[in-house]
Design a protein around this motif. Structure first.
Motif, PDB file in Angstrom:
ATOM      1  N   ASP A 198       0.770  -1.269  -0.020  1.00 10.22           N
ATOM      2  CA  ASP A 198       0.134  -0.058   0.028  1.00 10.22           C
ATOM      3  C   ASP A 198       0.884   1.241   0.012  1.00 10.22           C
ATOM      4  O   ASP A 198       2.164   1.161  -0.373  1.00 10.22           O
ATOM      5  N   ILE A 252      -6.068   2.773   1.664  1.00 15.22           N
ATOM      6  CA  ILE A 252      -5.582   1.467   2.518  1.00 15.22           C
ATOM      7  C   ILE A 252      -6.810   0.673   2.808  1.00 15.22           C
ATOM      8  O   ILE A 252      -6.441  -0.821   2.670  1.00 15.22           O
ATOM      9  N   LYS A 253      -7.850   0.948   3.323  1.00 16.59           N
ATOM     10  CA  LYS A 253      -9.081   0.172   3.491  1.00 16.59           C
ATOM     11  C   LYS A 253      -9.389  -0.604   2.444  1.00 16.59           C
ATOM     12  O   LYS A 253      -9.722  -1.956   2.477  1.00 16.59           O
ATOM     13  N   ASP A 277      -6.857  -3.121   1.445  1.00 19.38           N
ATOM     14  CA  ASP A 277      -6.928  -4.421   2.696  1.00 19.38           C
ATOM     15  C   ASP A 277      -8.234  -5.368   2.390  1.00 19.38           C
ATOM     16  O   ASP A 277      -8.099  -6.678   2.614  1.00 19.38           O
ATOM     17  N   ARG A 278      -9.393  -4.826   1.987  1.00 23.51           N
ATOM     18  CA  ARG A 278     -10.475  -5.421   1.561  1.00 23.51           C
ATOM     19  C   ARG A 278     -10.321  -6.449   0.305  1.00 23.51           C
ATOM     20  O   ARG A 278     -10.692  -7.637   0.486  1.00 23.51           O
ATOM     21  N   ALA A 319      -7.177  -7.618  -0.546  1.00 22.66           N
ATOM     22  CA  ALA A 319      -6.332  -8.666   0.023  1.00 22.66           C
ATOM     23  C   ALA A 319      -7.231  -9.737   0.688  1.00 22.66           C
ATOM     24  O   ALA A 319      -6.909 -10.846   0.448  1.00 22.66           O
ATOM     25  N   GLU A 320      -7.946  -9.473   1.615  1.00 22.87           N
ATOM     26  CA  GLU A 320      -8.833 -10.345   2.379  1.00 22.87           C
ATOM     27  C   GLU A 320      -9.757 -10.977   1.357  1.00 22.87           C
ATOM     28  O   GLU A 320      -9.895 -12.445   1.436  1.00 22.87           O
ATOM     29  N   ILE A 329      -0.648  -8.711   1.912  1.00 19.92           N
ATOM     30  CA  ILE A 329      -0.529  -7.313   1.819  1.00 19.92           C
ATOM     31  C   ILE A 329       0.874  -6.882   2.779  1.00 19.92           C
ATOM     32  O   ILE A 329       0.688  -7.273   3.977  1.00 19.92           O
ATOM     33  N   PRO A 379       1.856  -3.593   4.356  1.00 19.84           N
ATOM     34  CA  PRO A 379       1.073  -2.318   4.849  1.00 19.84           C
ATOM     35  C   PRO A 379       2.136  -1.584   5.146  1.00 19.84           C
ATOM     36  O   PRO A 379       2.635  -1.033   5.946  1.00 19.84           O
ATOM     37  N   HIS A 434       1.756  -9.138  10.072  1.00 20.02           N
ATOM     38  CA  HIS A 434       0.876  -8.467   9.154  1.00 20.02           C
ATOM     39  C   HIS A 434       0.755  -7.115   9.791  1.00 20.02           C
ATOM     40  O   HIS A 434      -0.301  -6.988  10.660  1.00 20.02           O
ATOM     41  N   ARG A 490      -0.956  -4.302  10.912  1.00 23.53           N
ATOM     42  CA  ARG A 490      -2.093  -3.494  10.782  1.00 23.53           C
ATOM     43  C   ARG A 490      -2.752  -3.223  12.219  1.00 23.53           C
ATOM     44  O   ARG A 490      -2.976  -4.061  12.968  1.00 23.53           O
TER      45      ARG A 490
END
Length: 332
Positions: A232, A250-251, A254-255, A257-258, A264, A266, A328, A330
């Motif tokens: 990111d 960033i959010k 994240d979504r 990647a999930e 990811i 960060p 990770h 975060r």
């Protein structure tokens, strides 16, 4: 203490540690006996030099032919391991992992691990914009892809590892997706490290539109058989002056990647940790343009990313799909 002085101290300590390890790693081996003899015979400053010895007296001790080969092999392996550890120490910058940041599982890298386990060549594509290309570094070898390649080759010395730098300055998801096929998929990579999102924030692009492009790109990479790690935004003055847009981007990453079960890294939180928790001035890792990292910044970034990859690969090799001990970084 400055970063330069810290680095010099680390190198001095590493030299002493490596010398001690090489000296004492094999207390029962012929190599150790020879090393001890050399130390005992070393002249003291100001003393008369020892008399010349014949070639027979100075020859290295031979290995007993009756000694089991397995013991000799173990001795050689131990020396190689110590030497590799020393090399890793010498090539690392004084760079701490983030502290005070929540840890979650980092996704595993099955394709890379499988190739390394089978002794097959590994291809990694570093896909991104200027910070992948290396703007701000003083020489090509100091870009993050080249730093990462050197670290992985030291770790997997028997493997043929190629890291392709596919970074183009000024681009973001709209431009990158147009060259996704030629720059990434056609290279048949085992791993794609996709750095994306910073230029979208700086250009005021719609985060949702960027997310759609990244989502589609990750799906295509996975369909082509690649492991994927997203990277990111960077924590730098020109980015943090746009906090709302940066947070949304960033959010969104994240979504993605999930959703796709990809890794990811960060970078934003890692760099913020350098400044806010490790008290490193931003000017020590970001150049005067207020955006790009300097040599130390790229080195630490590559180092932490490489550590994550190495731990992930190690976990996959022993049959763990999602290693819990791989950070990770975060915040909760």
């Amino acid at each position: 203490m400055t970063l330069t002085s810290c680095y010099r101290l680390v190198r001095r300590l590493a030299l002493l540690s490596a010398a001690a390890a090489l000296l004492f790693a094999l207390p029962q081996s012929p190599l150790m006996v020879h090393a001890q003899s050399a130390v005992q015979a070393a002249p003291v400053q100001g003393a008369s030099p020892p008399p010349a010895q014949s070639p027979q007296a100075t020859a290295a001790p031979s290995i007993d032919p009756q000694q089991p080969k397995s013991l000799t092999a173990k001795a050689i392996d131990k020396v190689k391991q110590v030497a590799r550890s020393a090399s890793n120490i010498f090539n690392r910058v004084p760079c701490l992992p983030p502290k005070g940041v929540a840890k979650k599982s980092f996704i595993s890298l099955p394709h890379v691990a499988s190739k390394l386990a089978d002794g097959k060549p590994v291809i990694i594509v570093a896909f991104g914009s200027s910070s992948t290309q290396g703007w701000g570094s003083t020489a090509p070898e100091f870009t993050y892809p080249n730093r990462l390649a050197a670290q992985l080759r030291r770790q997997y010395s028997a493997a043929q590892i190629s890291v392709i730098n596919a970074g183009v300055g000024g681009e973001d998801a709209p431009e990158m997706t147009k060259r996704l096929q030629s720059a990434v998929i056609d290279q048949h990579p085992d791993l794609v490290i996709w750095q994306v999102g910073t230029n979208a924030v700086l250009r005021n692009l719609d985060p949702s539109e960027t997310a759609k492009l990244v989502d589609d790109g990750v799906a295509k990479m996975q369909a082509a058989g690649s492991d994927v790690v997203l990277v990111d935004l960077q924590y730098s003055p020109r980015v943090i002056e746009r906090p709302e847009s940066a947070s949304k981007m960033i959010k969104a990453l994240d979504r993605i990647a999930e959703l796709h079960h990809v890794g990811i890294f960060p970078r934003f939180e890692v760099m913020r940790d350098w400044h806010e928790r490790q008290d490193i001035p931003i000017s020590d890792f970001v150049i005067s343009d207020g955006l790009h990292m300097n040599d130390w910044g790229y080195a630490c970034f590559a180092q932490l990313l490489g550590d994550d990859i190495i731990r992930s690969v190690g976990a996959v090799k022993i049959g763990v799909n999602a290693p819990a001990d791989v950070p990770h970084y975060r915040q909760m």
